[in-house]
Design a protein around this motif. Structure first.
Motif, PDB file in Angstrom:
ATOM      1  N   ARG A   9       0.821  -1.210   0.000  1.00 30.44           N
ATOM      2  CA  ARG A   9       0.000   0.000   0.000  1.00 30.44           C
ATOM      3  C   ARG A   9       0.861   1.269   0.000  1.00 30.44           C
ATOM      4  O   ARG A   9       0.491   2.267  -0.599  1.00 30.44           O
ATOM      5  CB  ARG A   9      -0.967  -0.014   1.169  1.00 30.44           C
ATOM      6  N   VAL A  30       1.926   1.570  -3.653  1.00 32.58           N
ATOM      7  CA  VAL A  30       0.832   1.686  -4.617  1.00 32.58           C
ATOM      8  C   VAL A  30       0.029   2.961  -4.394  1.00 32.58           C
ATOM      9  O   VAL A  30      -0.502   3.531  -5.328  1.00 32.58           O
ATOM     10  CB  VAL A  30      -0.093   0.447  -4.535  1.00 32.58           C
ATOM     11  N   LYS A  89       0.479   8.698  -6.315  1.00 35.83           N
ATOM     12  CA  LYS A  89      -0.126   8.877  -7.636  1.00 35.83           C
ATOM     13  C   LYS A  89       0.837   9.360  -8.720  1.00 35.83           C
ATOM     14  O   LYS A  89       0.435   9.554  -9.848  1.00 35.83           O
ATOM     15  CB  LYS A  89      -1.299   9.861  -7.535  1.00 35.83           C
ATOM     16  N   LYS A 108       3.739   4.913  -9.659  1.00 36.70           N
ATOM     17  CA  LYS A 108       2.991   3.875 -10.376  1.00 36.70           C
ATOM     18  C   LYS A 108       3.941   2.827 -10.945  1.00 36.70           C
ATOM     19  O   LYS A 108       3.648   1.641 -10.930  1.00 36.70           O
ATOM     20  CB  LYS A 108       2.125   4.495 -11.469  1.00 36.70           C
ATOM     21  N   ALA A 150       4.909   0.702  -8.079  1.00 37.20           N
ATOM     22  CA  ALA A 150       3.831  -0.215  -7.729  1.00 37.20           C
ATOM     23  C   ALA A 150       3.831  -1.417  -8.659  1.00 37.20           C
ATOM     24  O   ALA A 150       3.675  -2.562  -8.216  1.00 37.20           O
ATOM     25  CB  ALA A 150       2.485   0.507  -7.804  1.00 37.20           C
ATOM     26  N   ASP A 204      -8.474  -2.536  -3.053  1.00 34.27           N
ATOM     27  CA  ASP A 204      -7.837  -1.282  -3.458  1.00 34.27           C
ATOM     28  C   ASP A 204      -7.677  -1.249  -4.980  1.00 34.27           C
ATOM     29  O   ASP A 204      -6.982  -2.084  -5.556  1.00 34.27           O
ATOM     30  CB  ASP A 204      -6.475  -1.168  -2.774  1.00 34.27           C
ATOM     31  N   ASP A 237      -5.968   0.706  -6.886  1.00 32.37           N
ATOM     32  CA  ASP A 237      -4.590   0.894  -7.340  1.00 32.37           C
ATOM     33  C   ASP A 237      -3.803  -0.408  -7.351  1.00 32.37           C
ATOM     34  O   ASP A 237      -2.962  -0.629  -8.214  1.00 32.37           O
ATOM     35  CB  ASP A 237      -3.875   1.934  -6.477  1.00 32.37           C
ATOM     36  N   ALA A 278      -2.265  -2.037 -10.679  1.00 36.56           N
ATOM     37  CA  ALA A 278      -0.839  -2.381 -10.737  1.00 36.56           C
ATOM     38  C   ALA A 278      -0.661  -3.861 -11.072  1.00 36.56           C
ATOM     39  O   ALA A 278       0.247  -4.236 -11.819  1.00 36.56           O
ATOM     40  CB  ALA A 278      -0.154  -2.053  -9.412  1.00 36.56           C
TER      41      ALA A 278
END
Length: 114
Positions: free
Chosen positions: A19, A22, A25, A30, A33, A55, A57, A61
């Protein structure tokens, strides 16, 4: 920089690290991640668990990391189109979409989701 061995990780610590990488932003975050998720997959993490994570994201990923493996990853993504979990199915379709022409043999599986 944190460096850990997969077998030594407790699940809570693994979740925290994932987390952490990831959640940001930026483009660099990214990419990190995607690298972290790729490492998890290499270490035997459950693709289905990553694709079904709550999640967004992490799911994104995971799809990007799997697609980054190239056309040999298509059967792995396609196998998850039949998952009972809707997030897992959606992420599998996303990963196949990122694979482009390599996903053509799996179009029927995607069409079945519509």
């Amino acid at each position: 920089q944190e460096s850990v061995s997969a077998p030594a990780l407790e699940q809570a610590e693994l979740d925290r690290l994932l987390r952490l990488h990831v959640g940001a932003k930026t483009k660099a975050a990214k990419l990190k991640a995607k690298e972290v998720v790729g490492w998890l997959l290499e270490e035997g993490a459950s693709l289905e668990a990553l694709f079904g994570d709550a999640d967004f994201d992490i799911r994104a990923a995971a799809a990007a990391a799997l697609a980054g493996l190239g056309e040999e990853a298509a059967p792995q993504a396609a196998a998850l189109l039949g998952s009972a979990d809707c997030r897992t199915r959606a992420t599998a379709a996303e990963a196949l979409g990122k694979l482009g022409a390599a996903a053509l043999p799996h179009c029927a599986g995607i069409a079945a989701l519509l």
